[in-house]
Design a protein around this motif. Structure first.
Motif, PDB file in Angstrom:
ATOM      1  N   ARG A  99       0.816  -1.223  -0.282  1.00 23.13           N
ATOM      2  CA  ARG A  99       0.004   0.130   0.052  1.00 23.13           C
ATOM      3  C   ARG A  99       0.758   1.328   0.024  1.00 23.13           C
ATOM      4  N   TRP A 100       0.281   2.465  -0.680  1.00 19.55           N
ATOM      5  CA  TRP A 100       0.997   3.535  -0.565  1.00 19.55           C
ATOM      6  C   TRP A 100       0.372   4.472   0.349  1.00 19.55           C
ATOM      7  N   GLU A 101       0.963   4.339   1.737  1.00 19.02           N
ATOM      8  CA  GLU A 101       0.642   5.013   3.015  1.00 19.02           C
ATOM      9  C   GLU A 101       1.702   4.898   3.968  1.00 19.02           C
ATOM     10  N   PHE A 102       1.570   5.661   4.932  1.00 18.95           N
ATOM     11  CA  PHE A 102       2.455   5.303   6.215  1.00 18.95           C
ATOM     12  C   PHE A 102       1.709   6.055   7.504  1.00 18.95           C
ATOM     13  N   THR A 103       2.190   5.884   8.442  1.00 19.23           N
ATOM     14  CA  THR A 103       1.458   6.185   9.610  1.00 19.23           C
ATOM     15  C   THR A 103       2.731   6.942  10.748  1.00 19.23           C
ATOM     16  N   HIS A 104       2.141   7.927  11.373  1.00 20.91           N
ATOM     17  CA  HIS A 104       2.928   8.716  12.224  1.00 20.91           C
ATOM     18  C   HIS A 104       2.119   8.824  13.627  1.00 20.91           C
ATOM     19  N   ASP A 105       2.649   8.463  14.706  1.00 18.89           N
ATOM     20  CA  ASP A 105       2.334   8.228  16.110  1.00 18.89           C
ATOM     21  C   ASP A 105       2.547   9.577  16.801  1.00 18.89           C
ATOM     22  N   PHE A 106       1.778  10.142  17.441  1.00 25.97           N
ATOM     23  CA  PHE A 106       1.926  11.319  18.162  1.00 25.97           C
ATOM     24  C   PHE A 106       1.570  10.863  19.675  1.00 25.97           C
ATOM     25  N   PRO A 107       2.650  10.966  20.401  1.00 24.41           N
ATOM     26  CA  PRO A 107       2.588  10.496  21.867  1.00 24.41           C
ATOM     27  C   PRO A 107       1.709  11.355  22.847  1.00 24.41           C
ATOM     28  N   ALA A 108       1.273  10.575  23.778  1.00 25.35           N
ATOM     29  CA  ALA A 108       0.261  11.574  24.787  1.00 25.35           C
ATOM     30  C   ALA A 108       1.028  12.723  25.451  1.00 25.35           C
ATOM     31  N   SER A 109       0.163  13.737  25.476  1.00 27.22           N
ATOM     32  CA  SER A 109       1.040  14.899  26.299  1.00 27.22           C
ATOM     33  C   SER A 109      -0.084  15.399  27.512  1.00 27.22           C
ATOM     34  N   GLU A 110       0.219  16.561  28.154  1.00 28.20           N
ATOM     35  CA  GLU A 110      -0.704  16.667  29.218  1.00 28.20           C
ATOM     36  C   GLU A 110      -2.166  16.991  28.747  1.00 28.20           C
ATOM     37  N   ASN A 111      -1.994  17.744  27.445  1.00 29.33           N
ATOM     38  CA  ASN A 111      -3.559  18.125  27.172  1.00 29.33           C
ATOM     39  C   ASN A 111      -4.274  17.195  26.079  1.00 29.33           C
ATOM     40  N   ARG A 112      -3.437  16.311  25.428  1.00 25.88           N
ATOM     41  CA  ARG A 112      -3.911  15.523  24.287  1.00 25.88           C
ATOM     42  C   ARG A 112      -3.763  14.011  24.529  1.00 25.88           C
ATOM     43  N   ALA A 113      -4.446  13.293  24.096  1.00 31.46           N
ATOM     44  CA  ALA A 113      -4.150  11.785  24.223  1.00 31.46           C
ATOM     45  C   ALA A 113      -3.354  11.525  23.174  1.00 31.46           C
ATOM     46  N   ALA A 114      -2.781  10.103  23.097  1.00 30.99           N
ATOM     47  CA  ALA A 114      -2.218   9.773  22.092  1.00 30.99           C
ATOM     48  C   ALA A 114      -2.881   9.366  20.794  1.00 30.99           C
ATOM     49  N   SER A 115      -2.306   9.568  19.562  1.00 36.70           N
ATOM     50  CA  SER A 115      -3.139   9.453  18.296  1.00 36.70           C
ATOM     51  C   SER A 115      -2.230   8.854  17.447  1.00 36.70           C
ATOM     52  N   ARG A 116      -2.726   8.467  16.327  1.00 34.33           N
ATOM     53  CA  ARG A 116      -1.833   8.070  15.101  1.00 34.33           C
ATOM     54  C   ARG A 116      -2.583   8.388  13.743  1.00 34.33           C
ATOM     55  N   VAL A 117      -1.737   9.154  13.045  1.00 39.40           N
ATOM     56  CA  VAL A 117      -2.098   9.838  11.606  1.00 39.40           C
ATOM     57  C   VAL A 117      -1.588   8.856  10.618  1.00 39.40           C
ATOM     58  N   THR A 118      -2.725   8.478   9.676  1.00 33.37           N
ATOM     59  CA  THR A 118      -2.456   7.566   8.616  1.00 33.37           C
ATOM     60  C   THR A 118      -2.534   8.647   7.416  1.00 33.37           C
ATOM     61  N   VAL A 119      -1.483   8.535   6.557  1.00 41.70           N
ATOM     62  CA  VAL A 119      -1.302   9.240   5.135  1.00 41.70           C
ATOM     63  C   VAL A 119      -1.258   8.429   4.076  1.00 41.70           C
ATOM     64  N   ARG A 120      -2.587   8.557   3.056  1.00 41.15           N
ATOM     65  CA  ARG A 120      -2.654   7.781   1.971  1.00 41.15           C
ATOM     66  C   ARG A 120      -2.601   8.639   0.734  1.00 41.15           C
ATOM     67  N   PHE A 121      -1.612   8.073  -0.314  1.00 43.86           N
ATOM     68  CA  PHE A 121      -1.759   8.945  -1.400  1.00 43.86           C
ATOM     69  C   PHE A 121      -1.416   8.095  -2.559  1.00 43.86           C
ATOM     70  N   THR A 122      -1.696   8.721  -3.889  1.00 43.75           N
ATOM     71  CA  THR A 122      -1.840   8.076  -5.018  1.00 43.75           C
ATOM     72  C   THR A 122      -0.606   7.848  -5.581  1.00 43.75           C
ATOM     73  N   PRO A 123      -0.046   6.413  -6.004  1.00 41.54           N
ATOM     74  CA  PRO A 123       1.399   6.343  -6.607  1.00 41.54           C
ATOM     75  C   PRO A 123       1.417   7.084  -7.701  1.00 41.54           C
ATOM     76  N   PRO A 124       2.737   7.462  -8.231  1.00 41.11           N
ATOM     77  CA  PRO A 124       3.053   8.233  -9.227  1.00 41.11           C
ATOM     78  C   PRO A 124       2.626   7.372 -10.517  1.00 41.11           C
ATOM     79  N   ALA A 125       2.366   8.186 -11.753  1.00 39.31           N
ATOM     80  CA  ALA A 125       1.856   7.721 -12.888  1.00 39.31           C
ATOM     81  C   ALA A 125       3.008   6.912 -13.528  1.00 39.31           C
ATOM     82  N   VAL A 126       4.160   7.271 -13.111  1.00 43.31           N
ATOM     83  CA  VAL A 126       5.143   6.459 -13.678  1.00 43.31           C
ATOM     84  C   VAL A 126       5.198   4.698 -13.516  1.00 43.31           C
ATOM     85  N   LEU A 127       4.758   4.609 -12.163  1.00 39.04           N
ATOM     86  CA  LEU A 127       4.676   3.405 -11.604  1.00 39.04           C
ATOM     87  C   LEU A 127       3.562   2.593 -12.476  1.00 39.04           C
ATOM     88  N   HIS A 128       2.351   3.285 -13.070  1.00 44.57           N
ATOM     89  CA  HIS A 128       1.579   2.393 -13.934  1.00 44.57           C
ATOM     90  C   HIS A 128       2.077   1.977 -15.184  1.00 44.57           C
TER      91      HIS A 128
END
Length: 429
Positions: free
Chosen positions: A106-135
């Motif tokens: 898959r063309w995606e990756f994740t970025h984890d943000f640790p918990a802080s005093e004001n915010r809970a831990a979270s995970r950001v998932t980024v998905r994107f379309t592969p370059p046209a050259v790969l087709h």
């Protein structure tokens, strides 16, 4: 009869070589496809980190509008989970490994943000379309697979022909007319194989050129993004601070119009002079040049000039102890970073801390350069300023570019102390 058997054997060898070349080309295309995918994901991750640093929005969760802005800037789809998934138990390790292998393409990756005093831990998932050259690479892989199956079929046909040729030779039933027909067939087969090999080589060269063009475009995009971040830091630390100081000067003159017109006139002239200096700095940035003051005066004179500009008629006193010999060993870029850090620290002491005594020191300690900015202002709680504003973030970014360590120490009512230490490579031991 023996000549026909030799021709068939030669054709079989050629087909086997062609089959091996097709197999190698297929594996090579697959490995380069995976390499391009890995490099593209790594580049997107670097762009995502740069956008987070530039936007200065802190850790997730973010608003829907901010997610849409980040998605548009990155050219991807960003999804924010409430919190990152828990680590798999030992019993489910094999199942997790299976799922990971299915998602590896898959063309995606994740970025984890640790918990802080004001915010809970979270995970950001980024998905994107592969370059046209790969087709195009995928089409080349399909073509290689088709040619591979054709070569296998031709190999089997030749093996069968050789078997029948040997049997016919043993039985003495192969006549001259069939021999000529087989030779014509083998000649045609060799011509077809040669044409297919030439076409495959041409397609491979076109794919390599397309990959080089895509890599070059990605390099240009990365350089433009880095230049945008650098320009944002320079504008905030230099031009915006100068404009703010000019505004304070004009405001001080406004307050003195009724009681001391002569001092008000002097303050207005100082404000106009500061605005003219800022205009020259803007022109310098547009022309891609360093600030004019760094080329015409020493670092100590530059610090004295900026304190006079930022003071804006205040009653603050300054204790400036600058080792110009140590500063002279540095290049223009380190001097510019040191001056911008000093400008930001002095401006914060005057604007936010209402300081009346400010100390600025630059000296050499062994193989390191030390910059100290200390004031007696209001101070602040360091633990509560981890997010910071553009000023603190820019100072930390400049310290990283110098390869140094930036330390803050402050508490409410006790003033603020900033210490930067770094070891420039050009500094003699």
């Amino acid at each position: 009869m023996n000549s026909l058997a030799r021709l068939l054997g030669l054709a079989l060898v050629l087909l086997l070589l062609f089959l091996g070349a097709l197999t190698f080309a297929q594996q090579w295309l697959h490995s380069h496809h995976e390499r391009v995918r890995t490099e593209t994901i790594a580049t997107k991750e670097a762009q995502f980190d740069s956008l987070i640093a530039l936007s200065n929005i802190g850790s997730s969760p973010w608003s829907d509008e901010k997610i849409r802005e980040l998605s548009t800037a990155l050219g991807a789809t960003i999804t924010v989970n409430a919190e990152p998934p828990a680590s798999p138990s030992p019993a489910s390790a094999s199942a997790a490994a299976s799922v990971s292998s299915r998602k590896s393409s898959r063309w995606e990756f994740t970025h984890d943000f640790p918990a802080s005093e004001n915010r809970a831990a979270s995970r950001v998932t980024v998905r994107f379309t592969p370059p046209a050259v790969l087709h195009l690479v995928s089409l080349y892989q399909q073509s290689a697979m088709m040619l591979l199956f054709i070569a296998l079929g031709l190999t089997l046909a030749l093996v069968a022909a050789i078997v029948f040729s040997v049997r016919a030779r043993n039985n003495g039933s192969l006549d001259a007319s069939s021999t000529h027909a087989d030779m014509r067939s083998l000649t045609h087969l060799a011509q077809v194989s040669a044409r297919q090999g030439t076409e495959l080589e041409r397609e491979r060269n076109e794919r390599l050129r397309a990959e080089e063009d895509a890599h070059f475009q990605q390099t240009l995009l990365n350089r433009a993004l880095e230049e945008k971040i650098r320009l944002g830091h320079d504008l905030h630390d230099g031009i915006i601070q100068s404009l703010y100081a000019a505004g304070l000067t004009v405001e001080a003159a406004k307050n003195l119009l009724a009681t001391n017109p002569a001092e008000a006139t002097r303050q207005l002239e100082a404000g106009v002079s500061a605005i003219n200096v800022t205009i020259r700095e803007v022109r310098g940035y547009i022309a891609g040049l360093s600030p004019e003051s760094l080329r015409q005066q020493s670092f100590g004179d530059a610090v004295r000039s900026l304190t006079q500009t930022l003071d804006a008629g205040r009653a603050a006193t300054y204790d400036l102890r600058i080792d110009d010999e140590a500063a002279a060993t540095l290049g223009e870029e380190p001097i510019a970073h040191l001056l911008q850090i000093t400008r930001e620290a002095v401006s914060n002491a005057l604007r936010h801390g209402a300081a009346t005594q400010i100390t600025v020191r630059l000296h050499r300690a062994g193989g390191e350069i030390c910059l100290l900015v200390q004031d007696n202002g209001r101070g602040f709680a360091v633990t509560g300023s981890s997010g910071g504003g553009h000023g603190l973030g820019n100072m930390r970014a400049r310290a990283e570019r110098l390869g140094g360590k930036l330390q803050f120490s402050s508490s409410p009512g006790q003033g603020t102390r900033l210490l930067l230490t770094f070891a420039p490579p050009s500094l003699p031991a």
